[in-house]
Design an enzyme around this catalytic site. Structure first.
Site, PDB file in Angstrom:
ATOM      1  N   HIS A   1       0.808  -1.217   0.000  1.00 46.26           N
ATOM      2  CA  HIS A   1       0.000   0.000   0.000  1.00 46.26           C
ATOM      3  C   HIS A   1       0.838   1.261   0.000  1.00 46.26           C
ATOM      4  CE1 HIS A   1       1.184  -0.484   4.126  1.00 46.26           C
ATOM      5  NE2 HIS A   1       0.650   0.633   4.486  1.00 46.26           N
ATOM      6  N   CYS A   2       2.172   1.162   0.094  1.00 50.63           N
ATOM      7  CA  CYS A   2       3.003   2.364   0.227  1.00 50.63           C
ATOM      8  C   CYS A   2       4.007   2.540  -0.905  1.00 50.63           C
ATOM      9  CB  CYS A   2       3.762   2.330   1.565  1.00 50.63           C
ATOM     10  SG  CYS A   2       2.734   2.669   3.009  1.00 50.63           S
ATOM     11  N   ILE A   3       4.888   1.565  -1.092  1.00 48.93           N
ATOM     12  CA  ILE A   3       6.046   1.784  -1.949  1.00 48.93           C
ATOM     13  C   ILE A   3       5.668   2.062  -3.402  1.00 48.93           C
ATOM     14  CG2 ILE A   3       8.220   0.778  -2.745  1.00 48.93           C
ATOM     15  CD1 ILE A   3       8.407  -0.669  -0.092  1.00 48.93           C
TER      16      ILE A   3
END
Length: 442
Positions: free
Chosen positions: A278-280
């Site tokens: 969900h971030c990188i």
């Protein structure tokens, strides 16, 4: 930012946190919000979890978990300690702290999509009151907290820093990592005012071993982006090195293992079929979008993003070449994708590169199946649909496919069995160390 003396609301709030009398409201009971809820319940707080999904609420209140690495025992312990889940936003008025843990994806133009954050803020607004602290944990661009949330609080008639307190404290969950838990991961916290920062520190200190204060919400927002852009850029570097090493017929994983023996100045990052989670894959775009408002072009970050985004196509190219050498095409070939979660040993599917690989293969005419012990049924997703169930790995099923694409290296896979019975394996994770006739590194 001028210093503000402690006032009645702040004094009462700090006392409630110190005495464990505060009610903690957590909005969004996913991979971030649910572990945080359990941690506050464990620390002795009454916790009110709010989520728009009534199915999640019902499961939690019945003592069930929908996240693989969170046990029903942990849910039961939280319920016994006073945890309760609800879909009723009006109950936010009961909480002394409101912690927002909702998604911040990208839109179709790869621009920040704050719709979940803003919809949550607007749903909470009628029930906010003096004496509360509001903390945003969702990853976002610098300026979100003061540009988007502070005006909404002001419109409610609440003065930030005296009536109500506003902070940004980025989540740092790493699902499935046994070495860290919510309590032991240091918590960065920035306040909209000095009084807000004091409220934020008081909020997190009873539940987290180390709170790391920074000077502003913008500094905290940029901290989270730097953490994940650091990973994205270094993964982009090793992905590019992988392509170079492949042309030179060198195993990049062997090179990384050798370089990692250096006790200083080198941190190992590993290539793969693309970026997931969900971030990188998302966070760099939040910064590049914001940087354009300042007339800046984030060339280094965007180059890494291009390399990482191209990885699924490069992997499919390797697969096509390997099939071609065996007088086969992708069209009509039976392909089994091993692992569709975005990382090993979890069921989390967010932004998984495996799904993009499946989409490319299907578009090229392959017959695509998958095997993943953590994902028994392909879940509903916003952008992808496969009506599939996980294929059990037996000698017969392995041998029935033209190629196995190893996309996520779960520990549960029997790699010896796979290698013995597979006609062809495309290994994107460096699982197979030796040179084997049916294994192609990608």
């Amino acid at each position: 930012m001028r210093d503000q003396p402690i006032n009645h609301h702040l004094s009462q709030l700090i006392d409630k946190f110190e005495q464990r009398r505060a009610v903690i409201g957590i909005i969004g009971l996913g991979y971030v919000g649910l572990p945080l809820s359990l941690r506050y319940a464990e620390a002795g707080f009454r916790v009110l979890g709010i989520d728009i999904d009534p199915a999640k609420v019902a499961r939690l209140n019945a003592g069930a978990s929908y996240i693989e690495h969170i046990s029903t025992t942990a849910i039961g312990a939280a319920l016994a300690a006073g945890f309760e889940a609800t879909s009723d936003f009006a109950r936010a008025a009961e909480a002394d702290a409101l912690i927002i843990c909702v998604p911040t994806p990208l839109n179709a133009y790869r621009e920040p999509d704050l719709s979940f954050v803003l919809a949550t803020a607007d749903a909470l607004l009628p029930y906010l009151r003096a004496g509360q602290v509001v903390s945003l944990e969702s990853t976002t661009y610098p300026g979100t907290t003061d540009e988007q949330l502070r005006p909404r609080l002001a419109a409610r008639g609440l003065t930030v820093g005296s009536d109500i307190f506003l902070v940004f404290s980025p989540e740092r969950e790493d699902p499935g990592n046994p070495d860290y838990e919510t309590r032991t991961i240091p918590k960065v916290c920035g306040g909209d005012t000095p009084a807000c920062l004091r409220a934020g520190i008081a909020l997190y200190s009873p539940a987290i071993d180390q709170v790391v204060p920074v000077s502003s919400t913008r500094a905290a927002e940029l901290t989270k982006l730097l953490e994940n852009i650091h990973r994205a850029v270094n993964i982009g570097l090793v992905n590019e090195m992988k392509i170079i090493a492949d042309k030179m017929e060198i195993d990049i994983h062997e090179v990384i293992r050798a370089a990692a023996t250096k006790p200083f100045g080198f941190t190992p990052f590993y290539p793969g079929p693309g970026l997931g989670g969900h971030c990188i894959p998302i966070d760099p775009f939040y910064l590049t979008w914001k940087a354009r408002q300042y007339g800046l072009h984030t060339r280094f970050i965007e180059l890494a993003g291009e390399i990482n985004s191209d990885m699924p196509h490069w992997v499919i190219g390797k697969l096509a070449d390997a099939l071609n050498e065996r007088s086969r095409s992708i069209r009509g070939s039976r392909v089994l994708v091993l692992g569709i979660a975005y990382k090993k040993n979890v069921e989390d599917m967010r932004e998984s590169p495996s799904v993009e690989l499946m989409e490319i293969l299907r578009a090229k005419g392959a017959v695509v199946d998958y095997s993943d012990p953590h994902v028994p049924l392909f879940p509903p997703m916003r952008e992808h649909h496969f009506d599939l169930a996980s294929v059990p790995l037996t000698a017969a099923t392995i041998g029935s496919y033209d190629v196995l694409l190893l996309a996520t290296s779960h520990s549960a896979f029997d790699y010896d069995l796979i290698q013995q019975h597979a006609a062809l394996i495309i290994d994107t994770r460096g699982v197979y160390l030796a040179r084997l006739p049916n294994v192609v590194k990608a």
